[in-house]
Scaffold this active site. Sequence first.
Site, PDB file in Angstrom:
ATOM      1  CG  HIS A   1      -0.394   0.352   2.509  1.00  0.00           C
ATOM      2  ND1 HIS A   1       0.156  -0.588   3.349  1.00  0.00           N
ATOM      3  CD2 HIS A   1      -0.250   1.557   3.145  1.00  0.00           C
ATOM      4  CE1 HIS A   1       0.587   0.009   4.452  1.00  0.00           C
ATOM      5  NE2 HIS A   1       0.358   1.305   4.353  1.00  0.00           N
TER       6      HIS A   1
ATOM      7  CD  GLU B   1       1.993   7.937   0.880  1.00  0.00           C
ATOM      8  OE1 GLU B   1       1.087   7.097   0.937  1.00  0.00           O
ATOM      9  OE2 GLU B   1       2.272   8.711   1.803  1.00  0.00           O
ATOM     10  CG  ASP B   2       6.008   6.378   1.505  1.00  0.00           C
ATOM     11  OD1 ASP B   2       5.455   5.726   2.412  1.00  0.00           O
ATOM     12  OD2 ASP B   2       5.777   7.579   1.280  1.00  0.00           O
TER      13      ASP B   2
END
Length: 736
Positions: free
Chosen positions: A76, A80-81
């Site tokens: 997840h 994003e990271d």
Amino acid sequence: MTIQEQYSHLEKTIRGYNPSVDFSLIRTAFEYADKCHDGQKRKSGEPYIIHPLAVAQIVAEELKLDSESIVAALLHDVIEDTPADHADVARLFSPTIADLVEGVSKLTRIQYATKEDEQMENLRKMLIAMSKDIRVILIKISDRLHNMRTMEYQSPEKQKQKSLETMEIYAPISHRLGMQRMKWELEDLSLKYLDPVGYQEIVSRLEDKKTEYDIFMQKTRAQVETRLDELDIPHLVYGRVKHPYSIYRKMFSQNKNLDEIFDLFAFRVIVDTVGDCYNVLGVVHDIFIPILGRFKDYIGTPKPNGYQSLHTTVMGTDGIPFEVQIRTRDMHEVSEYGVAAHWKYKQNGQGGGAEGKYEWVRRLLENQEGADAEEFIHSLKIDMFADEVFVFTPNGDVQNLPAGATPIDFAYAIHSAVGNRMVGAKVNGRIVTFDHTLKSGDIVEILTSKGAKGPSRDWIKIAKSNEARSKIRQWFKKERRDENIVNGRSAFEAELKHCGLTMKDLLGPDRLPVLLKKVTYPSLDDMYAAIGYGGFTAQKAVSRMQGELQRIAKQQAEKQALEALEHTSKAEDSHPAAPKRVKSEQGIIVEGLDNCLVKFSKCCTPVPGDEIVGFITRGYGVSVHRCDCPNASPERRGDPALADRWIKVSWGSDTNESYPTTLEVVAKDRLNLLLDVSAALSTTKTFVSGVHCRSTDDGFAIARMEIRVRDGDQMHTIINKLNQISGVLQVTRPSG
């Protein structure tokens, strides 16, 4: 626990509820996430992969979701990271998993003017993804839950910011999705940082009283289990103390300390069937004293999020009140996991989605199309609390009212005196009517006058809150006794007429004291006053008196009927002539009998025009049946043991204005079917006293209606009208 041990624990958890899952795919996702997050650390100093593993563990252990959800939980944060993007995840795993991950991810690659704008836009994006696949929000809530569990490593400013966001957004969404366990934990963890002193005070007090509370719960649980074992009802019973945030909210909203909280304890009884739920309710009310006004049937009327259960609050044998929740295993699963219960692994390996039940997400998004982020979030918060509204006084104080509340509810929520002196109301500076529906965010000002005449009786119907209705009734009880007596008498006499009785039936010196005792009032005026202010109903009063009148007449009627029958038989033997017709009772002439108590059998509910026959019942006079009723079949009438109790009856010329009867409609189930049936009954000016509808597994609907009709002609008109409705297959009059 090492990272590998955590992963092994995750696999073991999944194997417990879904042993046929593709574990190689989950292993690949774990290794890919570990590689992408390599070198990254959390605030605690742990390797970052610990967080995705923990979120996947929550998804598996607490929600028991499918393999795609577990893989998405592991991945997840990679979009994003890390350098990974949607295309990478879609190519290595699947487009569906990539969409889930994208939905959970934040919009990190866009610059926003303020932090608030970024948070609002992130939430909008997450909800858009959620409207397509509900699993997005399930993973996101799991992500937020783990972050809240490890919030101690964040700065005080970040702790308050995230806790407030959790309390305002994620806990209400969890509630709306029916995920009560996760909602409670999110609320408790948020409270821990928003009001650490208040939280610690409650936790410490609960810890101090733990032994005392445990003894009480064990004793109460044993009482319930012993009785259920005697009745051979399969069950699971357990008790708990309300969670800290629930206690905190009650302490501060009601200005009470822990010892004054009304229902600090809650017990749950899990059974196999809906029938057992109601049986257990009876058992609980038999063991303990039920507290009036504290029973809720969420099985018959489920909450919007699908929650079903019976709730009752009772007084324990030690004088301690507690709540009991009774539900089936399926209801319990929905109660604990909400929408997640619909996504549990199915035998074919597919999730059992139920997005249709959560159409509100799509509607919310459609209604906010084009709105800026701040307006969107404001609307979202209101929608999350759709079952209540928050309005303000001119001074800025918040009042929490039920959905649909009016200025009347607001006035009485402030104080009884404000409500009783109210002469008008302003909402957002404009004069409104008393039945104006308040919306969250409204500023409400109540206009009062010392010369006000007090509340109107119509206010009881307009008010939505029990508090307001109760205070209005109290005012009428105290201030308007003479008026109450007049209104109460009028309502009582109208109900008497409706039931075919008159005041003359009640006023005999040997009857009135007994009847008043039955309704527990010392005089008729006291009873009228209670009916007038709403503390008692005319229907209840007449129903109780009618039952008592039947009991009084019971012996006399049977004796009179049998004596008259014997007299008639002797007369026929000596003078075989045409039977004598005497005065009718309720439109029925009983041949050979006068002033005989007559009742219409409930098994076939005859109306004027039906062929009928009478049966002398023990204690209730003559019972009238339709000739086609199975209980009055030729075989029964020919039974030597009963032959002398069957008697000829006929319809007289002075029939009642209406008679109760029953119709049953069988139709193909469809939208608006009940609406069309209601319209047909309305056009024929039919009085309906009750309707019960149910759907069958094979797509049909059965509606059973209790109605009142003048005669058979009106009955035939109604049946013809119902037969004309699209999809109606059969209209019958049940009997037997």
